[in-house]
Scaffold this motif. Sequence first.
Motif, PDB file in Angstrom:
ATOM      1  N   ASP A   1      -3.226   4.632  -2.146  1.00 30.43           N
ATOM      2  CA  ASP A   1      -4.139   5.591  -1.543  1.00 30.43           C
ATOM      3  C   ASP A   1      -4.105   6.828  -2.444  1.00 30.43           C
ATOM      4  O   ASP A   1      -3.061   7.465  -2.571  1.00 30.43           O
ATOM      5  CB  ASP A   1      -3.660   5.938  -0.125  1.00 30.43           C
ATOM      6  N   ALA A   2      -5.226   7.113  -3.083  1.00 32.41           N
ATOM      7  CA  ALA A   2      -5.264   8.211  -4.058  1.00 32.41           C
ATOM      8  C   ALA A   2      -5.850   9.489  -3.460  1.00 32.41           C
ATOM      9  O   ALA A   2      -6.302  10.370  -4.193  1.00 32.41           O
ATOM     10  CB  ALA A   2      -6.064   7.773  -5.283  1.00 32.41           C
ATOM     11  N   GLY A   3      -5.815   9.605  -2.157  1.00 36.45           N
ATOM     12  CA  GLY A   3      -6.400  10.781  -1.497  1.00 36.45           C
ATOM     13  C   GLY A   3      -5.749  12.085  -1.904  1.00 36.45           C
ATOM     14  O   GLY A   3      -6.417  13.115  -2.020  1.00 36.45           O
TER      15      GLY A   3
ATOM     16  N   LEU B   1       0.868  -1.185   0.000  1.00 35.00           N
ATOM     17  CA  LEU B   1       0.000   0.000   0.000  1.00 35.00           C
ATOM     18  C   LEU B   1       0.901   1.230   0.000  1.00 35.00           C
ATOM     19  O   LEU B   1       1.704   1.408   0.918  1.00 35.00           O
ATOM     20  CB  LEU B   1      -0.906   0.005   1.238  1.00 35.00           C
ATOM     21  N   ALA B   2       0.763   2.046  -1.017  1.00 43.02           N
ATOM     22  CA  ALA B   2       1.675   3.191  -1.157  1.00 43.02           C
ATOM     23  C   ALA B   2       0.892   4.486  -1.280  1.00 43.02           C
ATOM     24  O   ALA B   2      -0.251   4.511  -1.723  1.00 43.02           O
ATOM     25  CB  ALA B   2       2.559   3.006  -2.387  1.00 43.02           C
ATOM     26  N   ASP B   3       1.540   5.554  -0.869  1.00 46.25           N
ATOM     27  CA  ASP B   3       1.043   6.892  -1.170  1.00 46.25           C
ATOM     28  C   ASP B   3       2.249   7.792  -1.410  1.00 46.25           C
ATOM     29  O   ASP B   3       3.388   7.313  -1.477  1.00 46.25           O
ATOM     30  CB  ASP B   3       0.110   7.423  -0.071  1.00 46.25           C
TER      31      ASP B   3
ATOM     32  N   LEU C   1      -7.345  13.492  -4.999  1.00 46.15           N
ATOM     33  CA  LEU C   1      -8.673  14.067  -4.746  1.00 46.15           C
ATOM     34  C   LEU C   1      -8.552  15.473  -4.186  1.00 46.15           C
ATOM     35  O   LEU C   1      -9.337  16.358  -4.503  1.00 46.15           O
ATOM     36  CB  LEU C   1      -9.446  13.183  -3.768  1.00 46.15           C
ATOM     37  N   ARG C   2      -7.539  15.652  -3.318  1.00 46.38           N
ATOM     38  CA  ARG C   2      -7.357  16.987  -2.731  1.00 46.38           C
ATOM     39  C   ARG C   2      -6.735  17.957  -3.727  1.00 46.38           C
ATOM     40  O   ARG C   2      -7.070  19.144  -3.751  1.00 46.38           O
ATOM     41  CB  ARG C   2      -6.497  16.895  -1.467  1.00 46.38           C
TER      42      ARG C   2
ATOM     43  N   ARG D   1     -11.761  13.003 -11.870  1.00 39.51           N
ATOM     44  CA  ARG D   1     -11.916  11.600 -11.476  1.00 39.51           C
ATOM     45  C   ARG D   1     -11.299  10.716 -12.559  1.00 39.51           C
ATOM     46  O   ARG D   1     -11.506  10.960 -13.749  1.00 39.51           O
ATOM     47  CB  ARG D   1     -13.390  11.221 -11.329  1.00 39.51           C
TER      48      ARG D   1
ATOM     49  N   ARG E   1       3.821   9.729   0.413  1.00 39.93           N
ATOM     50  CA  ARG E   1       4.796   9.815   1.501  1.00 39.93           C
ATOM     51  C   ARG E   1       5.553   8.514   1.715  1.00 39.93           C
ATOM     52  O   ARG E   1       6.414   8.423   2.586  1.00 39.93           O
ATOM     53  CB  ARG E   1       4.088  10.236   2.799  1.00 39.93           C
ATOM     54  N   SER E   2       5.232   7.494   0.941  1.00 44.10           N
ATOM     55  CA  SER E   2       5.953   6.220   1.073  1.00 44.10           C
ATOM     56  C   SER E   2       7.407   6.419   0.634  1.00 44.10           C
ATOM     57  O   SER E   2       7.687   7.168  -0.294  1.00 44.10           O
ATOM     58  CB  SER E   2       5.297   5.157   0.184  1.00 44.10           C
TER      59      SER E   2
END
Lengths: 422, 298
Positions: free
Chosen positions: B265-267, B122-124, B270-271, B277, B126-127
């Motif tokens: 995590d694609a948050g 699981l990556a975002d 979205l921000r 989308r 900040r990984s």
Amino acid sequence: MTTIGYAGMSHLGLVSAVAAAERGFRTVAYDADAALVARLGRGELPVTEPDLDAMTARNAARLTFTARLGDLKACDVVYVARDVPTDDRGQSDLGPIDALIRDVRPHLKKGAALVVLSQVTPGFTRARMAAGLVLYYQVETLIFGRAVERATKPERSIVGCADPAQPLHKGLAEFLGAFGCPILPMRYESAELAKTAINLCLVASIGVANTLADLSERIGADWSEIVPSLRLDRRIGPYSYIVPGLGIAGGNLERDLATIIGLCDRSGADAGILRAQIANNRRRADWALQVLARRLAPGPAVKLAVLGLAYKENTHSTKNSPSLALLKAIPNLAVRAYDPVVAPTAAMHPNATRCFSALQACEEADAVAVMTPWPEFRRINPVLLGATLKGRLAIDPFAVLDRRQMARYGFEHHVLGAPSVA
Amino acid sequence: MLTHAASPPEAPSRVVVLGARGFIGRHLMAKLAAAKVPVLAPGSAELNLDSPDAGDRLAAQMRPGDALVMLSALTPDKGKDLATTMKNLRMGEQVVAAVVKAKPRHVVYISSDGVFADALALADERSPTAPDSLYGGMHMMRELAFKAVCADRLAILRPTLVYGAEDTHNSYGSNRFRRQAAKDGKIPLFGQGEEMRDHVAVEDVAEVIRLCLWQRSAGVLNVVTGRSYSFMDVAKLVAAQFERKIEIQGQARAPGSAIWHRHYDAGDCLRAFPDFRYRDLAEGLAQTHRQAQALGGA
């Protein structure tokens, strides 16, 4: 009779002072802000807590609010009880606590005890020891929304001492003894770390609950069915923090995570698990946004009803509120917001309309997000909600709305820890 | 997390595109043309980035108000060895030199999610970057090199597996599945196609680049949808596009071969872009299939 003083009328100081008066002690509540003191004297409290207003009013005869430091001279025990300010990363600023100690010390009665109640870092209290100063640290375990209950009925009093083998200061022992709970004296450093240890155990429980709730949503399990089986396990317990949420908020737990990570980094202890908690927390805070993004196409014509702005029920605090984080991420949607205590501002959202009831907020909205589990939201009638809301999307992380009823009336109901029901 | 310097968004006065003829580059060029944005897009025949004077020559063509999009890279299908890696790094070195000299107003570097360790499930954004391949390591080095000279006006975008009709890379995934289905009526999988991956449409990658250009974004963004699918599910979606029955063939894995999954995590997206989308994978693969048929291929 022992007289108790409190310096610093933020949430901690105010609630603690009122609780001391409730226990029957004469209490002097000091703050340098004369305007705040005047408002407190009139019963206008700057914080929202169940029972606090009534308790303050009925103890008015024993409780003196003052902006004069000299009034603390009457006290046998003086608590430095200002909340420690933190920044967005949870870093503490202990400067105001030091300033308050400096202000208070010259006005202590001879032999009076000074007790640091503020949320200081390990090592703080011993570094403030001085000749002639009777100095203690005491752990506070207030919870926003349940602060009065916690202050009047503590489970134990944890007291940090210069030497725990010595008897406690007489006035402090009398005061703490009045609460009828165990008193645990220990070294300053142990007590300071105990405060953080309690919070980090809570963070760990929350992290486990949030991780498994996330997994439950993905594999068809229902975390709410699992929770009772954990609570009945004596090793976990009936009061454990295992209800999923939108990450930790309010500032206190974040502050303790930041504090202990800093201490671990400096001392070489492994803080990996704590950093993982922060990452987990950040992701869960996005839960409502992610559901909204999956289920509702964006656009300025889209109206979202947001119920709740405070970071949790029964409080005015919005620090790290998931609701405000959601609002910040959807600047182009039309928002209709209602909170029983907090009013929406342009800073929270540029297109927010303030509403004065939950159903008013839902009028003509495409979806509703229940972002704070205020008790009054549990009374929302799904039939009326269905007649008011234009769409059928309900984002209800804390399952405030009845899940069976919501399904029965055709809502697409999203709650934490369970597959969504459409 | 990206921050935006341009509010409200505005089209850049000119965009210099390096790698304009590549898979993503062609889609970006179409978007820029549609928006009538002037473009400078030197091909490798005019500007060989692997030449010692490429940086000077590129800088001489650039203006201070330009935005620069760096897409050029020799992808793993062109070579996974150290020589290819070093060539890629030399190309990056020349472009960084041009940035230092010409000082473009905005830089967008197209990196890769290969900068993350394979084992990171699981990556975002900040990984930590910890690449397991030379290709991922090369992109990480280029990211660092660009950051060192223009971090305040640099957007680093890290697309995950990109699909689309005109893909030339043919690596394991939907594009190869489609070609194999059209040619042989079969889609062979490694094992049972258990691995979970995120798949992003090339049109969406180009749109994210455009959004960054218009808002002069700075920071790091993973170009990912936030929804992962197994290769088996991708194969089924591809097979469903064909009228004839397509056989999906699982096969035994080599002993000891590890299965690893990747979710995002694609948050942050979205921000950063509240009104954008990503398209759904089923919709995107159906569109790709129609486009491929229109192009006369699979």
